[in-house]
Design an enzyme around this catalytic site. Structure first.
Site, short mmCIF file in Angstrom:
data_model
loop_
_atom_site.label_atom_id
_atom_site.label_comp_id
_atom_site.label_asym_id
_atom_site.label_seq_id
_atom_site.Cartn_x
_atom_site.Cartn_y
_atom_site.Cartn_z
N CYS A 199 4.12 8.29 -21.79
CA CYS A 199 3.08 8.55 -20.79
C CYS A 199 3.69 9.20 -19.55
O CYS A 199 3.06 10.03 -18.92
CB CYS A 199 2.38 7.26 -20.40
SG CYS A 199 1.66 6.37 -21.78
N ARG A 231 1.50 -10.78 2.08
CA ARG A 231 1.99 -10.43 3.42
C ARG A 231 2.60 -11.65 4.09
O ARG A 231 2.06 -12.76 3.95
CB ARG A 231 0.84 -9.93 4.30
CG ARG A 231 0.07 -8.74 3.74
CD ARG A 231 -1.14 -8.52 4.64
NE ARG A 231 -2.05 -7.49 4.17
CZ ARG A 231 -3.06 -7.71 3.33
NH1 ARG A 231 -3.26 -8.91 2.84
NH2 ARG A 231 -3.85 -6.72 2.97
N SER A 252 0.81 -1.22 0.00
CA SER A 252 0.00 0.00 0.00
C SER A 252 0.84 1.27 0.00
O SER A 252 0.29 2.37 -0.10
CB SER A 252 -0.94 0.02 1.21
OG SER A 252 -1.72 -1.14 1.24
N ALA A 253 2.15 1.14 0.17
CA ALA A 253 3.06 2.28 0.05
C ALA A 253 2.84 3.34 1.12
O ALA A 253 3.17 4.50 0.93
CB ALA A 253 2.98 2.90 -1.35
N CYS A 301 -0.41 3.61 -21.05
CA CYS A 301 -0.28 2.61 -22.13
C CYS A 301 0.41 1.36 -21.62
O CYS A 301 0.54 0.38 -22.35
CB CYS A 301 0.41 3.19 -23.36
SG CYS A 301 2.19 2.97 -23.44
N HIS A 332 2.93 4.31 7.80
CA HIS A 332 1.88 4.42 8.81
C HIS A 332 2.32 5.31 9.97
O HIS A 332 3.49 5.32 10.34
CB HIS A 332 1.53 3.04 9.35
CG HIS A 332 0.84 2.16 8.35
ND1 HIS A 332 -0.50 2.26 8.09
CD2 HIS A 332 1.31 1.19 7.55
CE1 HIS A 332 -0.83 1.36 7.16
NE2 HIS A 332 0.25 0.70 6.82
N LYS A 377 -10.92 -5.45 8.32
CA LYS A 377 -10.15 -4.21 8.38
C LYS A 377 -10.60 -3.15 7.38
O LYS A 377 -10.15 -2.02 7.45
CB LYS A 377 -8.67 -4.51 8.17
CG LYS A 377 -7.99 -5.02 9.43
CD LYS A 377 -6.48 -4.99 9.30
CE LYS A 377 -5.92 -3.59 9.54
NZ LYS A 377 -4.47 -3.55 9.56
C1 LIG Z 1 -0.69 -6.14 0.41
C2 LIG Z 1 0.34 -5.53 1.32
C3 LIG Z 1 0.20 -4.23 1.76
C4 LIG Z 1 1.13 -3.64 2.62
N1 LIG Z 1 1.02 -2.34 2.93
C5 LIG Z 1 1.97 -1.76 3.71
C6 LIG Z 1 1.94 -0.38 3.99
O1 LIG Z 1 1.12 0.36 3.46
N2 LIG Z 1 2.83 0.13 4.86
C7 LIG Z 1 3.78 -0.64 5.43
O2 LIG Z 1 4.54 -0.13 6.22
N3 LIG Z 1 3.88 -1.94 5.12
C8 LIG Z 1 3.01 -2.52 4.27
N4 LIG Z 1 3.11 -3.84 3.95
C9 LIG Z 1 4.20 -4.60 4.51
C10 LIG Z 1 5.48 -4.39 3.74
O3 LIG Z 1 5.26 -4.46 2.37
C11 LIG Z 1 6.44 -5.48 4.14
O4 LIG Z 1 6.51 -5.53 5.50
C12 LIG Z 1 7.85 -5.25 3.61
O5 LIG Z 1 7.86 -5.02 2.23
C13 LIG Z 1 8.68 -6.46 3.95
O6 LIG Z 1 9.94 -6.33 3.40
P1 LIG Z 1 10.94 -7.55 3.47
O7 LIG Z 1 12.23 -7.05 3.00
O8 LIG Z 1 10.87 -8.15 4.81
O9 LIG Z 1 10.31 -8.65 2.53
P2 LIG Z 1 10.27 -8.77 0.97
O10 LIG Z 1 10.12 -7.51 0.30
O11 LIG Z 1 9.29 -9.84 0.66
O12 LIG Z 1 11.72 -9.29 0.61
C14 LIG Z 1 12.16 -10.59 0.90
C15 LIG Z 1 13.16 -11.00 -0.15
O13 LIG Z 1 13.80 -12.17 0.25
C16 LIG Z 1 14.08 -12.95 -0.86
N5 LIG Z 1 14.31 -14.32 -0.43
C17 LIG Z 1 13.43 -15.15 0.16
N6 LIG Z 1 14.01 -16.33 0.41
C18 LIG Z 1 15.29 -16.25 0.01
C19 LIG Z 1 16.38 -17.16 0.01
N7 LIG Z 1 16.29 -18.39 0.49
N8 LIG Z 1 17.55 -16.74 -0.51
C20 LIG Z 1 17.67 -15.49 -1.01
N9 LIG Z 1 16.67 -14.62 -1.02
C21 LIG Z 1 15.48 -14.97 -0.53
C22 LIG Z 1 12.86 -12.78 -1.69
O14 LIG Z 1 13.09 -13.09 -3.05
C23 LIG Z 1 12.53 -11.30 -1.48
O15 LIG Z 1 13.12 -10.50 -2.47
C24 LIG Z 1 2.20 -4.41 3.07
C25 LIG Z 1 2.36 -5.72 2.61
C26 LIG Z 1 1.46 -6.26 1.70
C27 LIG Z 1 1.70 -7.62 1.15
#
Ligand SMILES: Cc1cc2nc3c(=O)[nH]c(=O)nc-3n(C[C@H](O)[C@H](O)[C@H](O)COP(=O)(O)OP(=O)(O)OC[C@H]3O[C@@H](n4cnc5c(N)ncnc54)[C@H](O)[C@@H]3O)c2cc1C
Lengths: 481, 413
Positions: free
Chosen positions: A402, A310, A45-46, A437, A49, A249
């Site tokens: 665009c 998530r 959701s970008a 586009c 919070h 929610k």
């Molecule tokens: C629908 C949705 C809405 C959200 N809205 C919000 C919001 O508005 N505000 C907010 O604060 N948060 C929001 N969040 C939460 C937020 O997006 C996440 O908490 C955050 O992006 C998590 O980042 P991360 O680096 O932990 O995980 P990710 O971005 O998932 O990165 C994990 C990475 O690990 C890699 N990986 C996994 N396993 C391995 C492996 N074995 N070896 C090497 N690489 C691996 C994956 O390929 C991936 O690139 C939302 C999440 C979702 C899904």
């Protein structure tokens, strides 16, 4: 031998890499995909919070409020958009008003600055176009929006500039303890490291298990969205939540930093962790619920659908700590929402945990916290545009019509991509192809530039890494047309 | 700031014809701004036959048709700037453009002709759910990949939408050795030309399914299949029991064209909600004085020959406007009724005597009767064997002076 191997190139892993790059330590980040921002950090959701939502006393509450406060400086340093548009939680009934009161109380306990309950009139004055059923709202001035993949890419770039190695297309599949260090298999490579930071998002439980720690599991919960054309999106001024009810929610209506409005997300539990498909029924579900907040949604002007997954931890809270099972392992796991908002604070905490675990943290004298890059063409004044083209004529060749993205910015992005460049990797860094586009016009041009700059033959260029080749071969009449 | 009498935005068939006519009509300085490397617009990638039968009395390929106009530029003094992207046009006819060669250009024009063409509707605009793999292309994007980049976009192809580009691409993909499994059309009729249905589909044994759509896309990295379902003809909603999985590696979309009117909107000209183009008078002048529009940016045409004709009207009028020969006085509205979806122009000047109306119907009529009224008076009636939404219709009427509204009406005969 590395001091630290970070597993996962999402916003959490990249923020940790960038935070560690300020110290004289040897850091590598291994990512399974061909680019960073591939998991939840690509599609969410970008929203940064404000922090009234989380239960007081949790890691989520603490890291969200601390993370939010770090965003202004971080985004300024990395040239990433951040807009403090403020957020409203809308109430539609007496029960909802009670729910707002609870959120307000949480906000006060969590130390969220400036939260306030608004009357219906105050609410409508702040955000025109709301349903007349709105009976009041909770206003949080620190609620903000950013661009999650741009932030992740920028963190990656800046970390690389400061010496962190990014190992792309390299899933971690095996971890062995070898005396005072770990031996890790990441893609083709064997990596020796003193510490491992688990930032593997939805797969963090599997990475933890590879390290011998099975103290938690992670479930997948999908969130689907509809994004609207910018031309029809002017109505969305603020982030609009709905009061949490027994029904769920609710869904959001919000602007993006690029001026598009969206509605979403849904919440769908699924067993497949990597399924980011949008269900056919999602569209009707989203429009029905979002119309409660804004009755006149621009339903005639959608530009795309997308979904993110998530990572919901079995513990109910972010897991940010040194593992009790494996002393080499620092967890940054179970980072569901508000993980984006918390990422800078999680990264800071990871650094502290590494220090407590014995990593010597000596600051680099030559650390470069600023991402040095030219101002975006679309933000330049006419004089600046004229000057940029004089300096580099590639600014005068507009590839994405665009979004007004010149060749110069695409070439810069191709050079910045840590792995094999793909069309979507360029898109994440430049916005080329994100407009109305949807790349129909510029994709072949972006492919030509990837071929020219990175030497990848046209027919081998992928949409988004892996096996996502855009073309299946060369055409029969090659050279004729 | 540079000054020109007539600035033409877009160097496709519309822009080229408009510029030539403007020059012929007496404009001294005429400038064409084109964002692509070469003029010709979408025709550059249409390397099949079928252009020019009406205009030149001869069947040409797209590039050949365009080249005829490009050749005519020679010696006219018309300036053609390619690789030049217009960023803004104001109501006062000030143009901002950029190019690698000229940097930032600011141009004041006495008259402007908008001829930016159109873009294709995308998957997102249709809200097709599912995965987001490689292998989903608009037909025009796939056409560019095959014809200009020498790449093959896929081997097992499903096409959604029976628009002309989709039909042409069906045949092209067969020539490339790919298998085209089917063309699905949401409506009970095709929006493409009949000759294309015969030559591109029937001659290659490609089935065309009406009242059918794609409801889901499957495949994480590359398309692996799509779900195809029939729709209820009344509601256009998919009928779940008819859904079936079709294995394929490519989905081509030919689901409509949308005039590229971002610049038109910066001029403040009023738009037509049906055509998605500007509202114009019989000179093709928008509601912004001195700003004209023609070709696919005004309304989507099925024949380039009509585009060239329309562009000549706009080009000539633009020159006359620049020379101070156009007086904008009172106008009468053109409205539609019965089966007519839209008509162009949307208004006519009170002194207009001979009017050519272009219009489209919303569904098929067999046979049809078309009537044109001025106020309550029937001024023309015509019978047609068949009218379909895919083909643009034209009717000429002689007008008596006056201010009463003009109305075009079609019904089953
Ligand atoms: C629908 C949705 C809405 C959200 N809205 C919000 C919001 O508005 N505000 C907010 O604060 N948060 C929001 N969040 C939460 C937020 O997006 C996440 O908490 C955050 O992006 C998590 O980042 P991360 O680096 O932990 O995980 P990710 O971005 O998932 O990165 C994990 C990475 O690990 C890699 N990986 C996994 N396993 C391995 C492996 N074995 N070896 C090497 N690489 C691996 C994956 O390929 C991936 O690139 C939302 C999440 C979702 C899904």
């Amino acid at each position: 031998m590395y001091d630290v191997l970070i597993v996962g190139g999402g916003v959490v892993g990249c923020a940790a890499a960038r935070a560690l790059s300020a110290y004289r330590v040897n850091v590598c980040l291994a990512e399974a995909a061909d680019d960073v921002a591939f998991g939840a950090s690509r599609a969410n959701s970008a929203i940064v919070h404000a922090g009234y939502d989380c239960e007081p006393g949790t890691n989520m509450a603490r890291l969200n409020v601390a993370g939010n406060a770090m965003f202004d400086e971080l985004c300024a340093q990395l040239d990433v958009p951040l807009r403090r548009v403020g957020s409203l939680v809308l109430a539609f009934s007496q029960d909802d008003l009670a729910a707002l009161q609870r959120l307000y109380d949480n906000g006060i306990k969590n130390g969220v600055p400036g939260v306030r309950l608004l009357t219906a009139e105050e609410t409508h004055a702040m955000q025109p176009g709301l349903s007349d059923k709105v009976t009041g709202s909770l206003y949080a001035p620190t609620g903000a929006i950013t661009c999650p993949y741009e932030l992740t890419c920028a963190l990656c770039s800046n970390a690389r500039e400061n010496g962190v190695r990014f190992l792309m297309g390299s899933p971690v599949t095996d971890v062995r303890t070898a005396g005072d260090h770990l031996t890790v298999t990441a893609g083709e490579e064997q990596i020796e490291t003193r510490f491992l930071v688990n930032a593997a998002g939805i797969h963090a439980d599997e990475v933890s298990a590879l390290c011998g720690d099975e103290s938690f599991s992670i479930r997948a919960r999908k969130g689907e969205y509809v994004l609207f054309d910018r031309a029809a999106s002017g109505f969305a001024k603020m982030v609009l939540f709905q009061a949490p009810t027994a029904m769920g929610k609710g869904v959001l209506v919000a602007p993006t930093v690029d001026g598009n409005a969206y509605i979403g997300p849904t919440a769908v539990d699924q067993t497949d962790k990597d399924d980011t498909s949008v269900r056919p029924e999602a569209i009707d579900e989203l429009t029905a619920t979002a119309s409660l907040s804004v009755p006149q949604l621009p339903l005639r002007s959608p530009i795309t659908l997308f979904a993110g997954v998530r990572a919901v931890p079995s513990t109910g809270d972010f897991i940010v700590k040194r593992s009790e099972k494996n002393p080499h392992l620092i967890q940054a796991a179970g980072i569901c929402s508000p993980g984006l908002s918390s990422a800078p604070a999680i990264a800071k905490e990871v650094v502290e945990l590494l220090g407590e675990a014995g990593l010597v943290l000596e600051e680099k004298a030559d650390w470069q916290p600023l991402r040095r890059r030219p101002k975006r063409f679309r933000h330049m004044s006419p004089q600046e545009k004229a000057e940029a083209i004089r300096r580099d004529p590639a600014y005068g060749r507009i590839i994405c019509r665009c979004e007004t993205i010149p060749e110069a910015e695409i070439v810069e992005a191709i050079r910045e991509i840590p792995g094999v460049p793909s069309v979507d990797a360029v898109k994440r860094r430049t916005r080329a192809g994100m407009g109305r586009c949807q790349g129909g016009f510029c994709m072949p041009r972006v492919m030509e530039l990837i071929e020219r700059e990175a030497g990848i033959p046209m027919e081998e260029i992928t949409k988004n890494g892996g096996a996502s080749r855009i073309c299946v071969g060369v055409s029969r009449e090659e050279g004729q047309a | 700031m540079r000054h020109v009498q007539v600035a033409v935005i877009g160097g496709g068939p519309a822009g080229l014809a408009a510029a030539l006519k403007a020059k012929e009509a007496g404009a001294e300085s005429v400038l064409i701004l084109e964002r692509d490397k070469k003029p010709g617009g979408i025709l550059q990638q249409c390397i099949h036959n079928g252009f020019g039968l009406h205009y030149f009395g001869q069947e040409l390929t797209g590039p050949e048709y365009a080249q005829r106009f490009v050749d005519r530029l020679e010696g006219t003094g018309i300036e053609l700037k390619c690789d030049s992207m217009v960023l803004e046009v104001t109501q006062e006819r000030r143009i901002t453009a950029v190019s690698a060669a000229d940097g930032l250009m600011e141009i004041q024009a006495d008259a402007v002709v908008l001829a930016m063409g159109c873009r294709e509707r995308t998957r997102g605009a249709l809200l097709i759910p599912g995965d987001r793999p490689a292998g989903v292309f608009t037909a025009g994007c796939a056409q560019r990949l095959v014809n200009m980049e020498a790449c093959l976009p896929g081997r097992r192809v499903v096409i959604l939408g029976s628009g002309d580009i989709g039909l042409i691409m069906a045949r092209r993909m067969v020539w490339e050795g790919a298998q085209v499994l089917m063309v699905c059309e949401l409506m009970p009729y095709s929006s493409g030309l009949n000759r294309n249905i015969v030559q591109c589909l029937q001659d290659n044994d490609i089935p065309l399914y009406f009242n059918t759509t794609v409801t889901n896309i499957h495949g994480r990295e590359r398309v692996e299949g799509v779900t195809v379902a029939q729709v209820d003809p009344a509601t256009r909603k998919p009928i779940p029991e008819t859904a079936r999985y079709v294995e394929c590696d490519t989905l081509l979309l030919s689901v409509g064209l949308i005039p590229e009117n971002e610049l038109t909107q910066t001029t403040g000209a009023l738009m037509d909600r049906v055509t998605n183009g500007a509202q114009v008078d019989e000179l093709r002048q928008t509601t912004a004085p001195g700003i004209f529009a023609c070709g696919n940016v005004l309304h989507v045409h099925d024949l380039v020959d009509n585009v060239s004709r329309e562009a000549e009207i706009a080009g000539e009028a633009a020159a006359r406007f620049a020379l101070g020969q156009v007086k904008n006085g009172k106008t009468r509205a053109v409205t539609v009724s019965g089966g007519v979806r839209y008509a162009v122009p949307q208004r006519v000047n009170e002194d207009c005597e001979k009017l050519e109306l272009y219009y489209r119907v919303g569904s098929a009529y067999k046979p049809a009767v078309v009537r044109v009224y001025a106020g309550e008076t029937l001024v023309k009636q015509q019978r047609k064997q068949i009218m379909t939404p895919g083909e643009m219709e034209k009717i000429s009427v002689q007008l008596e002076p006056g201010l009463s509204d003009i109305r075009v009406h079609v019904e089953q005969a």
